[in-house]
Scaffold this active site. Structure first.
Site, short mmCIF file in Angstrom:
data_model
loop_
_atom_site.label_atom_id
_atom_site.label_comp_id
_atom_site.label_asym_id
_atom_site.label_seq_id
_atom_site.Cartn_x
_atom_site.Cartn_y
_atom_site.Cartn_z
N GLU A 102 8.02 -15.60 -9.85
CA GLU A 102 7.23 -14.43 -9.45
C GLU A 102 6.75 -13.59 -10.62
O GLU A 102 5.72 -12.95 -10.52
CB GLU A 102 7.97 -13.58 -8.40
CG GLU A 102 8.97 -12.58 -8.90
CD GLU A 102 9.56 -11.71 -7.78
OE1 GLU A 102 10.78 -11.62 -7.71
OE2 GLU A 102 8.80 -11.13 -6.98
N CYS B 202 0.84 -1.19 0.00
CA CYS B 202 0.00 0.00 0.00
C CYS B 202 0.89 1.25 0.00
O CYS B 202 1.85 1.33 0.75
CB CYS B 202 -0.95 0.09 1.19
SG CYS B 202 -2.14 -1.24 1.26
N HIS C 98 17.88 -37.18 -5.03
CA HIS C 98 17.29 -37.58 -3.75
C HIS C 98 15.80 -37.23 -3.68
O HIS C 98 15.25 -37.11 -2.60
CB HIS C 98 18.04 -36.92 -2.59
CG HIS C 98 19.48 -37.37 -2.52
ND1 HIS C 98 19.83 -38.65 -2.16
CD2 HIS C 98 20.63 -36.73 -2.80
CE1 HIS C 98 21.15 -38.77 -2.20
NE2 HIS C 98 21.66 -37.60 -2.60
N TRP D 165 -2.60 -2.87 -1.67
CA TRP D 165 -2.28 -4.30 -1.75
C TRP D 165 -3.14 -4.95 -0.68
O TRP D 165 -2.90 -4.77 0.51
CB TRP D 165 -0.79 -4.53 -1.49
CG TRP D 165 -0.39 -5.97 -1.61
CD1 TRP D 165 -0.09 -6.64 -2.76
CD2 TRP D 165 -0.22 -6.92 -0.55
NE1 TRP D 165 0.23 -7.95 -2.48
CE2 TRP D 165 0.16 -8.15 -1.13
CE3 TRP D 165 -0.38 -6.86 0.83
CZ2 TRP D 165 0.40 -9.29 -0.38
CZ3 TRP D 165 -0.14 -8.00 1.59
CH2 TRP D 165 0.25 -9.20 0.97
N LYS E 77 5.91 -4.55 -3.70
CA LYS E 77 7.36 -4.51 -3.52
C LYS E 77 7.78 -4.45 -2.05
O LYS E 77 8.65 -5.20 -1.63
CB LYS E 77 7.95 -3.31 -4.26
CG LYS E 77 9.47 -3.35 -4.22
CD LYS E 77 10.08 -2.71 -5.41
CE LYS E 77 11.57 -2.94 -5.44
NZ LYS E 77 11.93 -4.29 -5.88
N LYS F 204 12.88 -15.49 -9.21
CA LYS F 204 12.62 -14.48 -10.25
C LYS F 204 11.66 -15.03 -11.29
O LYS F 204 10.71 -14.37 -11.67
CB LYS F 204 13.97 -14.13 -10.92
CG LYS F 204 14.20 -12.70 -11.21
CD LYS F 204 14.65 -11.86 -10.07
CE LYS F 204 13.77 -11.91 -8.89
NZ LYS F 204 14.23 -11.19 -7.74
N GLU G 26 17.65 -17.94 -6.35
CA GLU G 26 17.19 -16.62 -6.77
C GLU G 26 16.62 -16.66 -8.20
O GLU G 26 15.61 -16.02 -8.49
CB GLU G 26 18.36 -15.61 -6.68
CG GLU G 26 18.08 -14.23 -7.25
CD GLU G 26 16.94 -13.48 -6.55
OE1 GLU G 26 16.43 -13.97 -5.54
OE2 GLU G 26 16.55 -12.42 -7.07
N ASN H 216 -1.89 2.53 5.48
CA ASN H 216 -0.94 1.48 5.07
C ASN H 216 -0.56 0.71 6.31
O ASN H 216 -0.03 1.29 7.26
CB ASN H 216 0.30 2.11 4.43
CG ASN H 216 1.43 1.09 4.24
OD1 ASN H 216 1.17 -0.10 4.07
ND2 ASN H 216 2.66 1.55 4.27
N GLY H 217 -0.84 -0.60 6.32
CA GLY H 217 -0.51 -1.42 7.48
C GLY H 217 -1.59 -2.44 7.74
O GLY H 217 -2.44 -2.69 6.87
N ARG I 146 4.05 -0.43 -4.64
CA ARG I 146 3.76 -0.89 -3.28
C ARG I 146 2.44 -1.67 -3.20
O ARG I 146 2.11 -2.24 -2.17
CB ARG I 146 3.69 0.31 -2.33
CG ARG I 146 4.98 1.09 -2.24
CD ARG I 146 4.84 2.26 -1.29
NE ARG I 146 4.65 1.80 0.06
CZ ARG I 146 5.63 1.60 0.93
NH1 ARG I 146 6.87 1.81 0.57
NH2 ARG I 146 5.37 1.18 2.15
#
Ligand code: M6R
Length: 583
Positions: free
Chosen positions: A462, A2, A478, A72, A578, A459, A455, A96-97, A27
């Site tokens: 996502e 947010c 395994h 978000w 983000k 990437k 990583e 925001n929160g 955000r």
């Protein structure tokens, strides 16, 4: 997680807030809204979807004071109703929160009232309106004291040409402009608008009017907050001709590493002092930042022979960790605001550890907790998928590991050129085509290559939504090998000559099961052995220890190209945001 923005001054508030929201959209981007004061009344436009969806309608909002929000969703699905701002009586706010006790507060103060939205935010505006007795600031302070969780709030009250702000564990900065004053979740939103900002501390309130900004503690006594330079420059937000920020930011990998190396010299002395007596290192972070910790663990152990662990911050902080005065905790975070990473740093400090922040955000919450801040100089990173901040983190962590044991780190000075060469010349398109039609992509490697494999997998998944995992090459047999078949692709990273033959075994094992396999390598002998049998993507040669800076760029490009083939928006992947300032 947010974005909030507000303006009060002499120019059109709706357009100003709208432009600010577009900058903060990384955000969160599932819904957006703007409120503007006009003739003493507050008018709201809000909608499900991206900020641009507000376009036409906000032109109908006229006034010089306004607030806005890009969401978000946490509580309540993305919808017009759940979009912010929320209003009750004379008050309108953006949040925001997360309010963790919203259900208890509703039960206590509004047991028989049907709320309009399903959000945890509506309770705040309802309570402010309920407690208002003529002093809006006092009502906001009183309600803040009841809230559990995290919040940055921008509140408007009918008839008051200004904005009340309060902050607790979600970021908020106030900006001083020539045409008025601003509030925003972060500094880049104010780039080009405000040369100076003040960062709110937890528990701070602020009252912003066109002509002044005043700060208060929870007891409503006036306090001072210093003005700092806003380092964010609007040119950094330009796409520079690239179709997406992700490509632009991949192209900025080399500059991020170069600037991070340069900035490191300014912290060497303090860092060295902070590390005296340290006999154990824990590197913590989330997502990509945690993945850079996987690399740092290997650097610190192999260079300095000090026990090192990489810990996911959200796990570390709740597992009753063994941390004491001989421990250094390196908290890695691009934003410096990730709730779990900040929480892990706070916990470590309370347990007596030295806390070192590795961050791209100089005024962030993490920097206020840390004993020493090691800067990552990647510049604003807008794409939700981290790219240049990751390579910047690797550079900062490499230099930190070298500093611990006095190791020569000069090779890193030659890396920016090699990174540029990797970004400009690596032909990843055919492999991206293969990945785009795959039903699963496995990234494999050993040691540092394994860390980059994790990583690479993050990437790819996502931004393309293709199922993907990063695995140690030796672990394939395994269990994971059971998943390999014609519809799966294995991307094997091989950058360590000593381990090349071992990792090539994984290539053979996949081939034998009719899986598709490609190799990203800078080991000439390996490329020679495998050429003609599997696609080989060469990257420039350098030492194994610095190869992650090159293979990282290659896997970032692979994810980007695959996303483009699949017509995904790499900058704003579904369900993500983000800066994750909630738990
Ligand atoms: O701001 P931070 O570095 O603390 O963010 C941590 C993660 O949320 C972040 O790296 C996330 O995993 C990225 N989307 C990965 O590309």
């Amino acid at each position: 997680m947010c974005g909030i923005v507000g303006f009060t001054g002499t120019k059109d508030a709706a357009q100003t807030v709208y432009e600010g929201l577009k900058r903060l959209e990384y955000r969160g981007y599932d819904s957006a809204g703007v409120a503007v004061m006009s003739g003493g009344e507050i008018n709201v436009v809000k909608k499900r979807g991206r900020v641009s969806g507000l376009g036409g309608e906000i032109l109908g909002l006229h006034g010089n004071t306004g607030i806005g929000h890009t969401r978000w969703a946490t509580h309540g699905e993305p919808s017009d109703i759940n979009a912010h701002p929320h209003s009750s009586g004379r008050f309108t706010l953006v949040h925001n929160g997360i309010i963790e006790n919203f259900a208890e507060l509703k039960e206590k103060f509004f047991p028989n009232t049907a709320f309009v939205s399903q959000t945890d935010s509506e309770i705040i505006v309802r309570l402010i309106d309920k407690f208002f007795d003529g002093n809006a600031l006092a009502a906001v302070a009183k309600v803040s004291a009841l809230l559990k969780g995290s919040y940055a709030l921008a509140v408007m009250c009918t008839g008051f040409e200004g904005i009340i702000v309060v902050k607790y564990k979600s970021p908020a900065v106030v900006g001083y402009g020539t045409d008025g004053n601003y509030i925003a979740s972060d500094c880049p939103a104010l780039a080009g608008l405000c040369k100076e900002i003040s960062v709110l501390e937890d528990g701070d309130l602020a009252v912003i009017t066109p002509s002044e900004v005043k700060f208060y503690g929870g007891d409503l006594k006036e306090i001072r907050r210093v003005k700092k330079r806003n380092h964010a420059i609007s040119a950094a937000l330009d796409l520079c001709g690239c179709p997406y920020y992700m490509l632009k930011e991949i192209r900025e990998n080399a500059a991020a590493v170069k600037a991070t190396v340069k900035a490191f010299s300014s912290v060497k002395k303090n860092l060295k002092a902070a590390l005296v007596g340290v006999n154990r290192v824990i590197i913590t972070g989330c997502g990509t930042a945690y993945n850079s910790g996987l690399i740092a663990k290997r650097y610190i152990e192999s260079f300095a022979h000090i026990p090192a662990e990489a810990e996911i911050a959200g796990e570390f902080r709740y597992k009753n960790p063994v941390v004491g005065s001989g421990t250094a905790v390196i908290a890695v975070s691009q934003s410096g605001e990730t709730a779990d990473t900040v929480g892990a740093a706070e916990l470590s400090k309370s347990l007596g550890a030295k806390v070192i922040a590795v961050t791209n955000a100089p005024y962030s919450a993490l920097t206020r907790i840390a004993d020493v801040v090691v800067p990552v100089e990647a510049g604003p990173e807008i794409c939700v998928a981290a790219t240049k901040s990751y390579t910047g983190q690797i550079a900062a962590l490499y230099l930190t590991a070298c500093l611990i044991c006095g190791r020569d780190s000069s090779e890193i000075n030659s890396l920016p050129e090699l990174i540029n060469s990797t970004v400009e010349h690596t032909d990843i398109n055919s492999l991206a085509q293969i990945c785009a039609s795959a039903n699963g992509v496995y990234f494999l490697g050993r040691d540092l290559d394994y860390a980059v494999a994790v990583e690479g997998s993050l990437k790819l998944k996502e931004i393309t939504y293709i199922q993907s995992e990063g695995y140690p090459a030796g672990e394939l047999k395994h269990g994971t090998l059971a998943l390999i078949g014609e519809d799966k692709v294995a991307v094997v990273l091989i950058t360590d000559k000593e381990l090349a033959a071992k990792s090539e075994n994984a290539v053979e094992q996949v081939l034998s099961r009719h899986g598709k396999v490609a190799v990203i390598t800078n080991v000439a002998e390996c490329a020679e052995r495998l050429s003609g049998r599997v696609p080989v993507i060469p990257i420039p040669a350098c030492s194994a220890e610095l190869s992650p800076l090159l293979s990282a760029a290659a896997v970032q490009l692979l994810a980007y190209r695959t996303a483009i083939i699949l017509k995904r928006d790499p900058d704003k992947p579904r369900n993500l945001a983000k800066s994750v300032t909630v738990e």
